[in-house]
Design an enzyme around this catalytic site. Structure first.
Site, PDB file in Angstrom:
ATOM      1  N   ASN A   1       5.407 -20.482  11.943  1.00 32.94           N
ATOM      2  CA  ASN A   1       5.976 -19.463  12.376  1.00 32.94           C
ATOM      3  C   ASN A   1       7.645 -19.747  12.201  1.00 32.94           C
ATOM      4  OD1 ASN A   1       5.635 -21.180  14.529  1.00 32.94           O
ATOM      5  ND2 ASN A   1       6.565 -19.773  15.929  1.00 32.94           N
TER       6      ASN A   1
ATOM      7  N   GLU B   1      11.194 -18.181  13.425  1.00 27.85           N
ATOM      8  CA  GLU B   1      11.835 -17.169  14.297  1.00 27.85           C
ATOM      9  C   GLU B   1      13.403 -17.254  13.958  1.00 27.85           C
ATOM     10  OE1 GLU B   1       9.380 -18.545  18.397  1.00 27.85           O
ATOM     11  OE2 GLU B   1      11.712 -19.050  18.190  1.00 27.85           O
TER      12      GLU B   1
ATOM     13  N   CYS C   1       5.502 -14.821  11.472  1.00 28.27           N
ATOM     14  CA  CYS C   1       4.398 -15.491  12.036  1.00 28.27           C
ATOM     15  C   CYS C   1       3.942 -16.172  10.930  1.00 28.27           C
ATOM     16  CB  CYS C   1       3.066 -14.457  12.367  1.00 28.27           C
ATOM     17  SG  CYS C   1       3.687 -13.498  13.766  1.00 28.27           S
TER      18      CYS C   1
ATOM     19  N   GLU D   1       0.537 -17.175  10.148  1.00 26.65           N
ATOM     20  CA  GLU D   1      -0.312 -16.593   9.299  1.00 26.65           C
ATOM     21  C   GLU D   1       0.067 -15.734   8.228  1.00 26.65           C
ATOM     22  OE1 GLU D   1       0.165 -16.667  12.612  1.00 26.65           O
ATOM     23  OE2 GLU D   1      -1.821 -15.997  13.486  1.00 26.65           O
TER      24      GLU D   1
ATOM     25  N   CYS E   1      -1.802 -12.769  16.435  1.00 27.86           N
ATOM     26  CA  CYS E   1      -1.490 -11.431  16.774  1.00 27.86           C
ATOM     27  C   CYS E   1      -1.911 -10.451  16.224  1.00 27.86           C
ATOM     28  CB  CYS E   1       0.101 -11.508  16.711  1.00 27.86           C
ATOM     29  SG  CYS E   1       0.892 -11.252  15.215  1.00 27.86           S
TER      30      CYS E   1
ATOM     31  N   CYS F   1      -0.755 -10.007  12.536  1.00 28.19           N
ATOM     32  CA  CYS F   1      -1.366 -11.114  11.400  1.00 28.19           C
ATOM     33  C   CYS F   1      -2.839 -10.606  11.333  1.00 28.19           C
ATOM     34  CB  CYS F   1      -1.385 -12.430  12.103  1.00 28.19           C
ATOM     35  SG  CYS F   1       0.377 -13.021  12.155  1.00 28.19           S
TER      36      CYS F   1
END
Length: 152
Positions: A46, A48, A57, A59, A96, A99
């Site tokens: 990830n 940010e 993310c 993934e 999530c 993803c």
């Protein structure tokens, strides 16, 4: 069929990617590893951003990297590892919703099931999931009349 060694290798790659997470705001690091049909592994973590909405993310980073290599239809399995940075407790995290949708796209374009392995940061607990279980009634390429990508 994936054996325990292949799963452990994939989870270890996701754990390694997790160590590179840029998560100064949430302090929640996630790593992902994608195994391709030829056995090669591509990772992502990830990433940010101070504006939050621009965060990526793990993934999605890994799958976008696979796509940039022209290998999106070659995805065979994905491992996801995540948890709070510097936390003593471990939790099993799953992808999530965004993803899950991206993984559904990969599975439909590949034309075969993709196993999703979710693991604790130590790798001591691993659970296997199918995209249809993580994202029932998903919308994807097939709904738009697109067939799986054909490889020569």
């Amino acid at each position: 069929m994936t054996d325990k060694t292949q799963i452990a290798t994939l989870v270890a790659a996701a754990r390694g990617a997790m160590a590179n997470a840029h998560a100064p705001y949430s302090r929640f690091a996630v790593g992902a590893a994608v195994r391709l049909t030829d056995g090669s592994i591509v990772t992502g973590c990830n990433f940010e951003n101070a504006s939050y909405g621009l965060s990526l993310c793990a993934e999605t980073v890994a799958l976008a990297t696979v796509n940039a290599q022209g290998r999106f239809a070659d995805v065979a399995a994905i491992a996801v590892v995540g948890g709070a940075m510097d936390a003593a407790d471990e939790a099993l995290v799953t992808p999530c919703g965004r993803c899950r949708q991206v993984m559904n796209e990969a599975e439909q374009m590949a034309g075969r099931p993709i196993a999703i392995y979710c693991a604790t940061p130590s790798g001591s607990i691993v659970s296997e999931h199918r995209i249809a279980d993580l994202l029932p009634h998903a919308f994807g390429p097939a709904d738009l009349g697109m067939a799986p990508t054909q490889r020569d």
